[in-house]
Design a protein around this motif. Structure first.
Motif, PDB file in Angstrom:
ATOM      1  N   THR A  52      -1.776 -11.470  10.833  1.00 54.38           N
ATOM      2  CA  THR A  52      -0.620 -10.685  10.426  1.00 54.38           C
ATOM      3  C   THR A  52       0.566 -11.561  10.041  1.00 54.38           C
ATOM      4  O   THR A  52       0.909 -12.501  10.767  1.00 54.38           O
ATOM      5  N   GLN A  53       1.212 -11.223   8.920  1.00 54.11           N
ATOM      6  CA  GLN A  53       2.518 -11.759   8.594  1.00 54.11           C
ATOM      7  C   GLN A  53       3.575 -10.702   8.955  1.00 54.11           C
ATOM      8  O   GLN A  53       4.253 -10.823   9.952  1.00 54.11           O
ATOM      9  N   VAL A  54       3.678  -9.638   8.184  1.00 55.20           N
ATOM     10  CA  VAL A  54       4.574  -8.530   8.525  1.00 55.20           C
ATOM     11  C   VAL A  54       3.761  -7.306   8.928  1.00 55.20           C
ATOM     12  O   VAL A  54       4.016  -6.676   9.950  1.00 55.20           O
ATOM     13  N   PHE A  55       2.762  -6.975   8.117  1.00 57.41           N
ATOM     14  CA  PHE A  55       1.964  -5.778   8.358  1.00 57.41           C
ATOM     15  C   PHE A  55       0.625  -6.142   9.000  1.00 57.41           C
ATOM     16  O   PHE A  55      -0.048  -7.079   8.576  1.00 57.41           O
ATOM     17  N   HIS A  62      -2.528  -7.203  -1.917  1.00 58.50           N
ATOM     18  CA  HIS A  62      -1.338  -7.917  -2.372  1.00 58.50           C
ATOM     19  C   HIS A  62      -0.327  -8.187  -1.266  1.00 58.50           C
ATOM     20  O   HIS A  62       0.711  -8.798  -1.525  1.00 58.50           O
ATOM     21  N   TYR A  63      -0.607  -7.750  -0.048  1.00 58.26           N
ATOM     22  CA  TYR A  63       0.305  -8.030   1.057  1.00 58.26           C
ATOM     23  C   TYR A  63       0.106  -9.455   1.556  1.00 58.26           C
ATOM     24  O   TYR A  63      -1.008  -9.981   1.561  1.00 58.26           O
ATOM     25  N   ARG A  64       1.181 -10.044   2.009  1.00 58.74           N
ATOM     26  CA  ARG A  64       1.109 -11.406   2.519  1.00 58.74           C
ATOM     27  C   ARG A  64       0.512 -11.436   3.917  1.00 58.74           C
ATOM     28  O   ARG A  64       0.693 -10.520   4.710  1.00 58.74           O
ATOM     29  N   ASP A 206       9.487  -8.066  -1.059  1.00 62.18           N
ATOM     30  CA  ASP A 206       8.381  -7.616  -1.904  1.00 62.18           C
ATOM     31  C   ASP A 206       7.418  -6.736  -1.119  1.00 62.18           C
ATOM     32  O   ASP A 206       7.062  -5.623  -1.538  1.00 62.18           O
ATOM     33  N   ASP A 207       6.993  -7.209   0.055  1.00 62.34           N
ATOM     34  CA  ASP A 207       6.041  -6.442   0.858  1.00 62.34           C
ATOM     35  C   ASP A 207       6.667  -5.158   1.394  1.00 62.34           C
ATOM     36  O   ASP A 207       6.016  -4.112   1.469  1.00 62.34           O
ATOM     37  N   LEU A 306      13.026  -2.880   8.235  1.00 59.54           N
ATOM     38  CA  LEU A 306      11.613  -3.212   8.039  1.00 59.54           C
ATOM     39  C   LEU A 306      10.910  -3.577   9.333  1.00 59.54           C
ATOM     40  O   LEU A 306       9.988  -2.888   9.762  1.00 59.54           O
ATOM     41  N   TYR A 307      11.338  -4.647   9.966  1.00 64.81           N
ATOM     42  CA  TYR A 307      10.594  -5.140  11.135  1.00 64.81           C
ATOM     43  C   TYR A 307      10.626  -4.160  12.304  1.00 64.81           C
ATOM     44  O   TYR A 307       9.652  -4.076  13.068  1.00 64.81           O
ATOM     45  N   TYR A 308      11.746  -3.430  12.467  1.00 65.92           N
ATOM     46  CA  TYR A 308      11.856  -2.437  13.541  1.00 65.92           C
ATOM     47  C   TYR A 308      11.761  -1.008  13.016  1.00 65.92           C
ATOM     48  O   TYR A 308      12.236  -0.068  13.655  1.00 65.92           O
ATOM     49  N   HIS A 309      11.145  -0.847  11.876  1.00 71.54           N
ATOM     50  CA  HIS A 309      10.884   0.497  11.346  1.00 71.54           C
ATOM     51  C   HIS A 309      10.029   1.259  12.358  1.00 71.54           C
ATOM     52  O   HIS A 309       9.133   0.671  13.002  1.00 71.54           O
TER      53      HIS A 309
END
Length: 386
Positions: A52-55, A62-64, A206-207, A306-309
């Motif tokens: 995992t990077q973000v998701f 295409h997600y990092r 972007d993500d 984003l991160y705490y969505h």
């Protein structure tokens, strides 16, 4: 290329933990080029492809992930190193390796392992990066680990600054091979650290937009990006929105890199050696005060939006539960682990618990999910929210 006097010179490296008298020379590479190549060819680096990077465990192509993020950090870091006259190979190697200590599911996984090891010293991804490269990832016959240079290991240990309270893992490694934890790291390590910030500050836009977690109007109105967006719209008024956004991100990266280079060049005035840089008592690679404040404000925005969505928080809760259940299963029935890990399982605590955590930390997202399904007879739901 001629190195600046404050750069790390591979010809003056402090060497490696294990000195090998009969080492085979494989090509005319510097010590830091060998470090970079050892990282790239390592099993732990390859596993970043599915971490995992973000998701968490993203379904889209295409997600990092940790691997693509590390490559992006390395590209930015190498450009900065070249401009400043630093050793590009050491800088690149540090950037490529900086996330190797992350367990599956990113920071959610780290929280789960830290809680599981609360009686055994806890878990820290930065210390685990060193533990992985110095002890766990061992493809050589002569020694444990990759036997990287002192400068490489020092940079990974201290890229965020001196370490006043190392955890058990870093304490053990430092006792075996002293890394001068009380000083600042080389300029190459400092470049790699801020290149990480530049990369994720911008590429996470972007993500986040792709996943629908960021509201584009809120984003474009934020002071950190608003001026650049006005410039993009002025230069490319008829371009498709997705291309304009790509141009925005490139522009943001360029502005941050240029600011960092200008401020760092000023900071380095009068610095005559790498030893001077380590003894400066403060990071010498930095943004200007104005950029640093703007970047901190944008980070707060990204954490909030984003991160705490709410969806991210719920996914992280499920991810922590998966690793907690894996740890519980392996603690009660170690035979569920792979044979090589069973054979080397210590008999006594805390080494026994730490060994189990090492096994889990090395997993990719998808391997952790498959192991959980095999043990518990069900596949965790909701671990990918994109």
């Amino acid at each position: 290329m001629t190195l600046a006097p404050y750069a790390s010179d591979p010809a003056r490296s402090r060497g490696r933990e294990f000195a090998l008298e009969n080492a085979v020379a494989r090509g005319p590479r510097s010590a830091y080029q060998r470090d970079r190549d050892r990282i790239i060819h390592s099993m732990s680096f390859r596993r970043l492809r599915y971490k995992t990077q973000v998701f968490v465990a993203p379904d889209g192509d295409h997600y990092r992930v940790r691997l693509t993020h590390s490559l992006e950090v390395a590209q930015i870091a190498r450009v900065i190193a070249r401009i400043l006259g630093l050793d590009e190979d050491l800088t690149e190697a540090l950037a490529l390796a900086h996330d190797i200590g992350h367990p599956p599911f990113g920071h959610a996984g780290e929280d789960a392992l830290d809680a599981a090891l609360h009686k055994a010293g806890g878990f820290d991804h930065n210390a685990h990066c060193l533990r992985t490269l110095m002890r766990l990832d061992s493809p050589y016959c002569e020694h444990d680990g990759l036997n990287l240079t002192w400068e490489m290991l020092e940079g990974l240990a201290k890229h965020n600054g001196p370490v006043s309270k190392p955890n058990w893992a870093l304490t053990e490694l430092d006792a075996a091979y002293a890394l001068d934890l009380q000083t600042h790291a080389s300029l190459e390590a400092q470049v790699a650290s801020l290149s990480d910030d530049i990369a994720y500050d911008n590429h996470d836009i972007d993500d986040g937009l792709r996943a629908g977690f960021l509201d584009i109007d809120e984003l474009l109105a934020h002071p950190f990006v608003a001026q650049r967006w006005i410039e993009v719209e002025r230069r490319y008024p008829g371009a498709p929105r997705e291309r304009q956004l790509a141009e925005l991100i490139r522009s943001q990266i360029g502005v941050m890199v240029n600011d960092l280079v200008a401020q760092t060049s000023a900071n380095l005035d009068g610095v005559g050696s790498v030893e001077d840089a380590r003894a400066a008592g403060r990071p010498l690679v930095s943004f200007s005060a104005e950029m640093a404040e703007a970047e901190r404000g944008f980070k707060r925005f990204m954490y909030d939006k984003l991160y705490y969505h709410p969806d991210q928080i719920e996914t992280a809760r499920r991810a922590r539960a998966v690793l907690a259940e894996l740890y519980s299963a392996y603690s009660q029935e170690p035979v569920l682990m792979e044979e090589s890990w069973i054979d080397t399982l210590p008999r006594y605590e805390p080494d026994r618990s730490r060994h189990i955590a090492d096994y889990i930390a090395g997993m990719t997202d998808r391997f952790a999910i498959s192991c959980h399904a095999r043990i518990y007879g069900r596949t965790p739901e909701g671990l990918s929210n994109v």
